[in-house]
Scaffold this active site. Structure first.
Site, PDB file in Angstrom:
ATOM      1  N   HIS A  70       0.849  -1.236   0.058  1.00 59.19           N
ATOM      2  CA  HIS A  70      -0.054  -0.101   0.058  1.00 59.19           C
ATOM      3  C   HIS A  70       0.824   1.152   0.011  1.00 59.19           C
ATOM      4  O   HIS A  70       0.389   2.414  -0.191  1.00 59.19           O
ATOM      5  CB  HIS A  70      -0.774  -0.148   1.099  1.00 59.19           C
ATOM      6  CG  HIS A  70      -1.976  -1.057   1.062  1.00 59.19           C
ATOM      7  ND1 HIS A  70      -3.305  -0.835   0.928  1.00 59.19           N
ATOM      8  CD2 HIS A  70      -1.944  -2.455   1.256  1.00 59.19           C
ATOM      9  CE1 HIS A  70      -3.821  -1.774   0.986  1.00 59.19           C
ATOM     10  NE2 HIS A  70      -3.176  -2.925   1.108  1.00 59.19           N
ATOM     11  N   ASP A  87       3.619   9.578  -0.801  1.00 59.60           N
ATOM     12  CA  ASP A  87       2.402   8.632  -0.368  1.00 59.60           C
ATOM     13  C   ASP A  87       2.009   7.657  -1.372  1.00 59.60           C
ATOM     14  O   ASP A  87       2.183   8.046  -2.444  1.00 59.60           O
ATOM     15  CB  ASP A  87       1.236   9.723  -0.039  1.00 59.60           C
ATOM     16  CG  ASP A  87       0.130   9.297   0.916  1.00 59.60           C
ATOM     17  OD1 ASP A  87       0.123   8.149   1.223  1.00 59.60           O
ATOM     18  OD2 ASP A  87      -0.469  10.273   1.335  1.00 59.60           O
TER      19      ASP A  87
HETATM   20  C1  G6P Z   1      -0.915   3.212   6.191  1.00 59.73           C
HETATM   21  C2  G6P Z   1      -0.569   1.861   6.035  1.00 59.73           C
HETATM   22  C3  G6P Z   1      -1.447   0.793   6.566  1.00 59.73           C
HETATM   23  C4  G6P Z   1      -1.650   0.909   8.053  1.00 59.73           C
HETATM   24  C5  G6P Z   1      -2.329   2.588   8.301  1.00 59.73           C
HETATM   25  C6  G6P Z   1      -2.532   2.813   9.607  1.00 59.73           C
HETATM   26  O1  G6P Z   1      -2.495   3.198   5.487  1.00 59.73           O
HETATM   27  O2  G6P Z   1      -0.525   1.412   4.751  1.00 59.73           O
HETATM   28  O3  G6P Z   1      -0.702  -0.600   6.582  1.00 59.73           O
HETATM   29  O4  G6P Z   1      -2.514   0.208   8.668  1.00 59.73           O
HETATM   30  O5  G6P Z   1      -1.426   3.512   7.434  1.00 59.73           O
HETATM   31  O6  G6P Z   1      -1.553   2.626  10.534  1.00 59.73           O
HETATM   32  P1  G6P Z   1      -1.334   1.835  11.719  1.00 59.73           P
HETATM   33  O7  G6P Z   1       0.176   1.775  12.173  1.00 59.73           O
HETATM   34  O8  G6P Z   1      -2.159   2.411  12.638  1.00 59.73           O
HETATM   35  O9  G6P Z   1      -1.705   0.410  11.255  1.00 59.73           O
END
Ligand code: G6P
Length: 482
Positions: free
Chosen positions: A170, A381
């Site tokens: 992602h 991003d």
């Molecule tokens: C981004 C990453 C995700 C992640 C999200 C939230 O979108 O690509 O993998 O889950 O951020 O971050 P966190 O560390 O809270 O999961």
């Protein structure tokens, strides 16, 4: 391909594996348990896919040192993977978010390399692979997600060579010049190569990956695929699949009576200004908040914007709060906003309304509704789904999107007002152009953006990836992939 069935005897035919589950387990000080939607774009994007297809979602439930049983949720099975407090520190906050996250985002913060963090990463990746191997039925499709789990594809292939394994990243995949710093670069590449198909947000990610495979492993690369040598000979294809959102779902939410009422209330709470600028981000140093707030502050301080008829609403959702860089960022932004507001604005008329909090989706939709100008200016991003959510939610064709050229979304949302977020003067000009452009220009741009986001929704994304995975790359890459 039928990925919707689930047979209890043989396990799930469709499995998503992600560090996060779509819901976080929250335990308050009295021991009461609650489940809350997990933060971030990954969950926003994948949740509708799972609701539609069914199957199992393997992931961490967000609470350390707790074992949770599997359960049914919105038509699919949740399969929690436990993490100890030490693993949260070393695997999640450490290797995932203080090594890989900054390294993959242009090193905008300094990546830290610690051997014990990588050991924990390996251990936890194995646990995820074992869980996936346990819940997947014979010949199932298993779709592993994101940078926290890059070793899972090869570990899973070893355990279950019968599976169809996909991986989607992602976030950006860095160029060789940066990736080469990683002491475990070869292990990470070999981990990803366990998949039959590796998806990236933009074509540049796929070509960075293939170049690294060619230079840093012994496998042969031919156009968009690596032919693996060794016992488990298979082919791993690498292509771009720009992710999207449930466009209709967001648009319906923004047009619901609740969101409309909330938008009116919000506008009146802000003092009914004639122009509302909005930013909504996780509080992350990749999002370009320091630069954006400084640029907006200057526009108010110089008198280009008047706090009596304009306001900048910035929401920063709390994120990874125990990681040092995130703490520092929080303090910096508090200071910056405080300084600007004490210099410009007046009683009841702050130039910047800054909210460090997370809000329900309906409230976000209300914010998108009232945003005359949406400002999305990350330094780097993978995609940025906030930009797409704004386009889906803002009613009518009179909004304006200011977008960083360093967001993956910039490749698709070409009619946005583009900026280089490091260029403060350029950013100020683009923000003002977006605010004062002619209605015809704004409409033309918004119509094109809306068309793009409604044609390329999350269903299309999942379908394209899963069809390619099923066909094992027999389909030709889409035009425009380079
Ligand atoms: C981004 C990453 C995700 C992640 C999200 C939230 O979108 O690509 O993998 O889950 O951020 O971050 P966190 O560390 O809270 O999961």
């Amino acid at each position: 391909m039928d990925t919707t069935r689930q047979s209890p005897e043989n396990g799930a035919t469709f499995v998503v594996v992600a560090n996060r589950l779509p819901v976080d387990r929250i335990v308050d000080e009295n021991g009461a348990v609650d489940w809350k939607t997990a933060p971030g774009g990954l969950v926003t994007a994948l949740e509708p896919v799972m609701r539609q297809r069914g199957g199992a979602w393997v992931g961490w439930h967000g609470a350390p040192d707790e074992e949770v049983e599997s359960f049914e949720h919105d038509g699919y099975t949740i399969e929690p993977v436990p993490l100890t407090a030490e693993e949260v520190e070393e695997y999640y906050e450490g290797f995932s978010n203080a090594t890989l996250w900054p390294l993959y985002h242009d090193s905008v913060a300094y990546p830290e390399y610690h051997r014990e963090w990588f050991d924990a990463y390996k251990r936890v990746n194995r646990r995820f692979a074992e869980k996936a191997a346990q819940v997947a039925g014979e010949g199932a499709t298993v779709w592993v997600q994101d940078y926290q789990l890059q070793l899972v594809p090869s570990m899973l292939r070893e355990l279950r060579p019968d599976l169809n394994i996909g991986f989607f990243l992602h976030i950006p995949f860095p160029p060789m010049e940066l990736f080469d710093q990683l002491p475990w670069r070869r292990e990470i590449l070999e981990g990803l190569l366990g998949a039959d198909l590796v998806g990236f947000q933009v074509p540049g990610g796929a070509s960075n990956f293939l170049r690294l495979v060619r230079r840093r492993t012994d496998h042969r690369v031919d156009r968009d695929r690596a032919k693996l040598i060794g016992e488990n000979q298979h082919t791993c294809i690498a292509r771009a699949y720009p992710i999207s959102i449930d466009t209709q779902g967001f648009s319906d939410l923004a047009n619901s009576p609740e969101a409309i009422a909330e938008a009116e209330q919000l506008l009146s709470d802000l003092g009914n200004p004639s122009t509302v600028f909005v930013g909504i981000d996780r509080l992350d140093y990749t999002k370009g908040l320091r630069q954006r707030i400084r640029a907006m502050g200057e526009l108010f301080a110089e008198g280009t914007l008047d706090p009596h008829d304009a306001v900048f609403l910035q929401v920063a959702t709390p994120s990874r709060e125990r990681v040092e860089e995130y703490r520092r960022l929080r303090d910096d932004i508090d200071l910056l906003v405080g300084r600007i507001n004490s210099e410009v604005g007046g009683v009841g008329r702050p130039a910047i309304v800054y909210l460090h909090a997370s809000f329900p989706r309906a409230t976000m939709a209300a914010m998108y509704r009232i945003a005359d100008v949406m400002i999305v200016t990350p330094l780097r991003d993978g995609m940025n789904l906030v930009a797409k959510e704004y386009v889906a939610c803002h009613p009518g064709p009179d909004g304006a999107l200011v977008l960083s050229e360093f967001a993956g979304a910039a490749r698709e949302l070409r009619q946005a007002y583009m900026v280089n977020p490091y260029d403060l003067n350029g950013m100020k000009e683009a923000v003002m152009k977006a605010a004062t452009d002619t209605p015809q220009n704004k409409r033309r741009r918004m119509r094109a953006l809306k068309k793009q986001v409604s044609e390329n929704n999350i269903d299309k994304w999942a379908e394209r990836f899963l069809n390619d995975l099923d066909a094992k790359g027999e389909t030709a890459p889409e035009e425009g992939e380079d």
